[in-house]
Design an enzyme around this catalytic site. Structure first.
Site, PDB file in Angstrom:
ATOM      1  CB  SER A  22       9.926 -12.049  32.405  1.00  0.00           C
ATOM      2  OG  SER A  22      11.019 -12.812  31.923  1.00  0.00           O
ATOM      3  CG  LEU A  58       9.894 -19.894  36.176  1.00  0.00           C
ATOM      4  CD1 LEU A  58      10.423 -20.448  37.497  1.00  0.00           C
ATOM      5  CD2 LEU A  58       9.697 -21.027  35.172  1.00  0.00           C
ATOM      6  CG  ASP A 104       7.566  -7.765  36.126  1.00  0.00           C
ATOM      7  OD1 ASP A 104       7.562  -9.011  36.076  1.00  0.00           O
ATOM      8  OD2 ASP A 104       8.613  -7.083  36.066  1.00  0.00           O
ATOM      9  CG  ASP A 157      10.342  -2.133  43.914  1.00  0.00           C
ATOM     10  OD1 ASP A 157      10.495  -3.304  44.338  1.00  0.00           O
ATOM     11  OD2 ASP A 157      11.208  -1.245  44.029  1.00  0.00           O
ATOM     12  CB  SER A 211      15.870 -21.566  43.816  1.00  0.00           C
ATOM     13  OG  SER A 211      16.977 -22.177  43.181  1.00  0.00           O
ATOM     14  CE1 TYR A 215      17.755 -16.735  42.879  1.00  0.00           C
ATOM     15  CE2 TYR A 215      18.618 -18.964  43.055  1.00  0.00           C
ATOM     16  CZ  TYR A 215      17.667 -18.083  42.571  1.00  0.00           C
ATOM     17  OH  TYR A 215      16.624 -18.537  41.809  1.00  0.00           O
ATOM     18  CE  LYS A 225      14.635 -17.375  44.551  1.00  0.00           C
ATOM     19  NZ  LYS A 225      13.319 -16.812  44.194  1.00  0.00           N
ATOM     20  CG  PHE A 282      11.927 -24.262  35.147  1.00  0.00           C
ATOM     21  CD1 PHE A 282      12.390 -24.902  36.287  1.00  0.00           C
ATOM     22  CD2 PHE A 282      10.699 -24.640  34.637  1.00  0.00           C
ATOM     23  CE1 PHE A 282      11.647 -25.887  36.907  1.00  0.00           C
ATOM     24  CE2 PHE A 282       9.944 -25.624  35.254  1.00  0.00           C
ATOM     25  CZ  PHE A 282      10.414 -26.246  36.387  1.00  0.00           C
ATOM     26  CB  THR A 310      13.083 -18.395  32.422  1.00  0.00           C
ATOM     27  OG1 THR A 310      14.336 -18.334  33.085  1.00  0.00           O
ATOM     28  CG2 THR A 310      12.159 -19.334  33.163  1.00  0.00           C
TER      29      THR A 310
END
Ligand SMILES: NC(=O)c1ccc[n+]([C@@H]2O[C@H](COP(=O)([O-])OP(=O)(O)OC[C@H]3O[C@@H](n4cnc5c(N)ncnc54)[C@H](O)[C@@H]3O)[C@@H](O)[C@H]2O)c1
Length: 261
Positions: free
Chosen positions: A15, A17, A36, A64, A154, A167, A171, A200, A202
């Protein structure tokens, strides 16, 4: 490293990027393993790449990244199909938004923080260590190079917004890991770089209402639009091709600096 003919692994390749990166690698002549958690989507992407660039050019590997047995099984399946990989694109990741003190006054659930850091940071490290140990055993190519590894951080690693503690922590962990990993792996001829994308287009962002997408796009100085996954994929492949890029984190964000909220 010349991409043509190499075997490459792309986590999150089903999916967004990661998918764009898998397709670009195939366009440039690589054999691609789409790793994935979402096996159905991974199989669909691999089949489409096979249909466009020739049978056997892509293989789907259920994976995973947080589970060592699952990663080893995926690496084995990819190697059986394409031979040992010299390229690892770490793109898989998840998001989350939770204030540390919720509006009702309760503390954020610890499980959420642990889950996000476990996938985005620990999972990326997990597959990277297993891949690097295999890659270090390969014969060197011209110039002593054996492999290239990419991480996907990110801009939230630097300017995380309200609710993005988990998050942003995950990152910025990838950002912090980039240089020491490049230094560690220099003796094996394996380069390590990280891309820090801005906003982006997505599936995640495309699900937002059109008005919100437009306001997000307008917050980007230039060009005032969401990034195209193909632009991420082009940079990811340039990093592989450019032998002097190493230990670096590159923002890809149209000069965006995220506001607090
Ligand atoms: N889209 C953006 O604007 C943006 C911006 C900055 C950073 N990123 C980062 O880029 C990466 C890709 O984002 P995207 O927008 O393409 O997301 P996406 O949701 O479209 O794709 C992520 C993929 O990762 C897979 N995945 C999730 N957990 C996994 C696991 N444990 N093991 C294996 N695969 C797993 C998912 O199944 C999915 O196919 C993420 O790491 C994300 O944090 C995205």
């Amino acid at each position: 490293m010349k991409i043509e003919g190499q075997a490459a692994l792309v986590t999150g390749g089903a999916s967004g990027l990661g998918e764009a990166t898998a397709r670009e690698l195939a366009r440039l002549g690589a054999k691609v393993a789409v790793l994935d958690l979402n096996t159905t989507l991974a199989e669909k992407v691999a089949a489409e790449i096979g249909a466009e660039f020739g049978d056997g050019r892509a293989v789907a590997c259920s994976c995973d990244i947080t589970n060592t047995d699952s990663v080893n099984a995926a690496l084995d399946k990819a190697a059986a199909a394409h031979g040992p990989a010299r390229i690892l694109m770490n793109v898989a990741g998840i998001g989350s938004a939770k204030r540390i003190v919720a509006k009702d006054g309760n503390p954020a659930p610890l499980e959420d923080f642990v889950r996000v850091v476990n996938v985005n940071l620990v999972g990326a490290y997990n597959i990277s260590r297993l891949y690097a140990a295999q890659c270090a055993k390969l014969d060197p190519l011209e110039g002593g190079e054996r492999g290239v590894m990419l991480f996907t951080a990110s801009v939230a690693a630097f300017d995380g917004q309200v609710g993005q503690q988990a998050y942003s922590a995950s990152k910025s962990g990838l950002v912090g890991m980039t240089l020491p990993m490049a230094r560690d792996l220099a003796q094996h001829g394996i380069r390590v770089c990280t891309i820090a994308p801005g906003l982006f287009a997505t599936p995640l962002l495309k699900e937002l209402p059109e008005a919100i997408q437009q306001s997000l796009a307008a917050s980007i100085p230039f060009p005032p639009r969401l990034g195209k996954p193909s632009e991420f994929a082009e940079l990811a492949c340039h990093i592989v091709a450019n032998g002097h890029l190493n230990g670096e984190v590159i923002r890809l964000d149209g000069a965006l600096r995220m506001a607090p909220r």
